[in-house]
Design a protein around this motif. Structure first.
Motif, PDB file in Angstrom:
ATOM      1  N   HIS A  49       0.838  -1.197   0.000  1.00 43.95           N
ATOM      2  CA  HIS A  49       0.000   0.000   0.000  1.00 43.95           C
ATOM      3  C   HIS A  49       0.878   1.255   0.000  1.00 43.95           C
ATOM      4  CE1 HIS A  49      -3.099   2.870   0.810  1.00 43.95           C
ATOM      5  NE2 HIS A  49      -2.684   3.103   2.029  1.00 43.95           N
ATOM      6  N   TRP A  52       2.258   1.891  -3.539  1.00 42.06           N
ATOM      7  CA  TRP A  52       1.234   2.440  -4.436  1.00 42.06           C
ATOM      8  C   TRP A  52       0.902   3.877  -4.069  1.00 42.06           C
ATOM      9  CZ3 TRP A  52       0.373   0.935  -9.029  1.00 42.06           C
ATOM     10  CH2 TRP A  52       0.555  -0.399  -9.374  1.00 42.06           C
ATOM     11  N   THR A  53       0.929   4.203  -2.784  1.00 46.53           N
ATOM     12  CA  THR A  53       0.691   5.591  -2.372  1.00 46.53           C
ATOM     13  C   THR A  53       1.797   6.488  -2.909  1.00 46.53           C
ATOM     14  OG1 THR A  53      -0.428   4.844  -0.381  1.00 46.53           O
ATOM     15  CG2 THR A  53       0.369   7.112  -0.390  1.00 46.53           C
ATOM     16  N   PHE A  55       3.726   5.876  -5.512  1.00 45.02           N
ATOM     17  CA  PHE A  55       3.588   5.921  -6.963  1.00 45.02           C
ATOM     18  C   PHE A  55       2.511   6.927  -7.371  1.00 45.02           C
ATOM     19  CE2 PHE A  55       1.173   4.460 -10.659  1.00 45.02           C
ATOM     20  CZ  PHE A  55       2.151   4.529 -11.631  1.00 45.02           C
ATOM     21  N   ALA A  56       1.359   6.864  -6.721  1.00 43.14           N
ATOM     22  CA  ALA A  56       0.267   7.784  -7.057  1.00 43.14           C
ATOM     23  C   ALA A  56       0.651   9.227  -6.744  1.00 43.14           C
ATOM     24  CB  ALA A  56      -1.001   7.392  -6.299  1.00 43.14           C
ATOM     25  N   THR A  57       1.401   9.426  -5.660  1.00 42.03           N
ATOM     26  CA  THR A  57       1.854  10.769  -5.314  1.00 42.03           C
ATOM     27  C   THR A  57       2.685  11.353  -6.446  1.00 42.03           C
ATOM     28  OG1 THR A  57       1.871  10.244  -2.967  1.00 42.03           O
ATOM     29  CG2 THR A  57       3.225  12.097  -3.664  1.00 42.03           C
ATOM     30  N   ALA A  59       2.865  10.176  -9.735  1.00 40.54           N
ATOM     31  CA  ALA A  59       2.174  10.171 -11.025  1.00 40.54           C
ATOM     32  C   ALA A  59       1.114  11.265 -11.128  1.00 40.54           C
ATOM     33  CB  ALA A  59       1.539   8.807 -11.265  1.00 40.54           C
ATOM     34  N   LEU A  60       0.508  11.630 -10.017  1.00 39.75           N
ATOM     35  CA  LEU A  60      -0.579  12.608 -10.050  1.00 39.75           C
ATOM     36  C   LEU A  60      -0.146  14.004  -9.594  1.00 39.75           C
ATOM     37  CD1 LEU A  60      -3.379  10.316  -8.586  1.00 39.75           C
ATOM     38  CD2 LEU A  60      -2.916  10.853 -10.988  1.00 39.75           C
ATOM     39  N   ASN A  61       1.124  14.206  -9.342  1.00 42.58           N
ATOM     40  CA  ASN A  61       1.598  15.493  -8.839  1.00 42.58           C
ATOM     41  C   ASN A  61       2.188  16.319  -9.977  1.00 42.58           C
ATOM     42  OD1 ASN A  61       2.658  17.620  -7.439  1.00 42.58           O
ATOM     43  ND2 ASN A  61       4.058  16.411  -6.197  1.00 42.58           N
TER      44      ASN A  61
END
Length: 146
Positions: A49, A52-53, A55-57, A59-61
């Motif tokens: 988890h 993935w957190t 990675f998302a931080t 990819a979406l920043n």
């Protein structure tokens, strides 16, 4: 070509702003630590988890992309080939992806997370100084290009 003349100045302003924010955050952290205690328990997630957190931080920043592209554009000579610039963008993106993924994973290790909380002020000061040094180098490079 005109854009490449202004990019070091824009990158320097951005990095200077980030460096100033780190240094002022370090001072604010010192004041807040004196008035309240750190939490004794940390919420724990699985390491998967955490990855993935992270990675998302990344990819979406959008600020991460602006930062990397401003550093790349500000440090490269005007005559660099497009393929080289694209390779650097891919390299920076891959390294950021790995770094943020690793950071998200590592922060779920209680010992690592507690160490980072204890050393928060020093990390902010170090980061702020490095960012301000890069900003000054970019200002110097921008001045030399004029």
């Amino acid at each position: 070509p005109q854009l490449m003349l202004w990019l070091p100045w824009c990158a320097a302003l951005w990095l200077g702003y980030l460096g100033y924010g780190c240094l002022s955050g370090a001072l604010a952290t010192q004041d807040s630590v004196q008035h309240k205690q750190m939490p004794k328990t940390l919420r724990s997630y699985s390491r998967r988890h955490g990855w993935w957190t992270g990675f998302a931080t990344n990819a979406l920043n959008p600020k991460a992309y602006v930062y990397f592209f401003s550093v790349i554009a500000g440090m490269l000579p005007l005559q660099s080939p497009l393929q080289f610039k694209l390779a650097l963008v891919i390299l920076f993106f891959s390294l950021a992806l790995l770094w943020f993924g690793f950071l998200g994973w590592a922060l779920n290790i209680p010992r690592c997370s507690q160490w980072l909380q204890r050393n928060n002020r020093g990390i902010l000061v170090f980061s702020g100084v490095i960012l301000l040094l890069f900003a000054m180098l970019l200002l110097l490079q921008g001045y030399q290009r004029l």
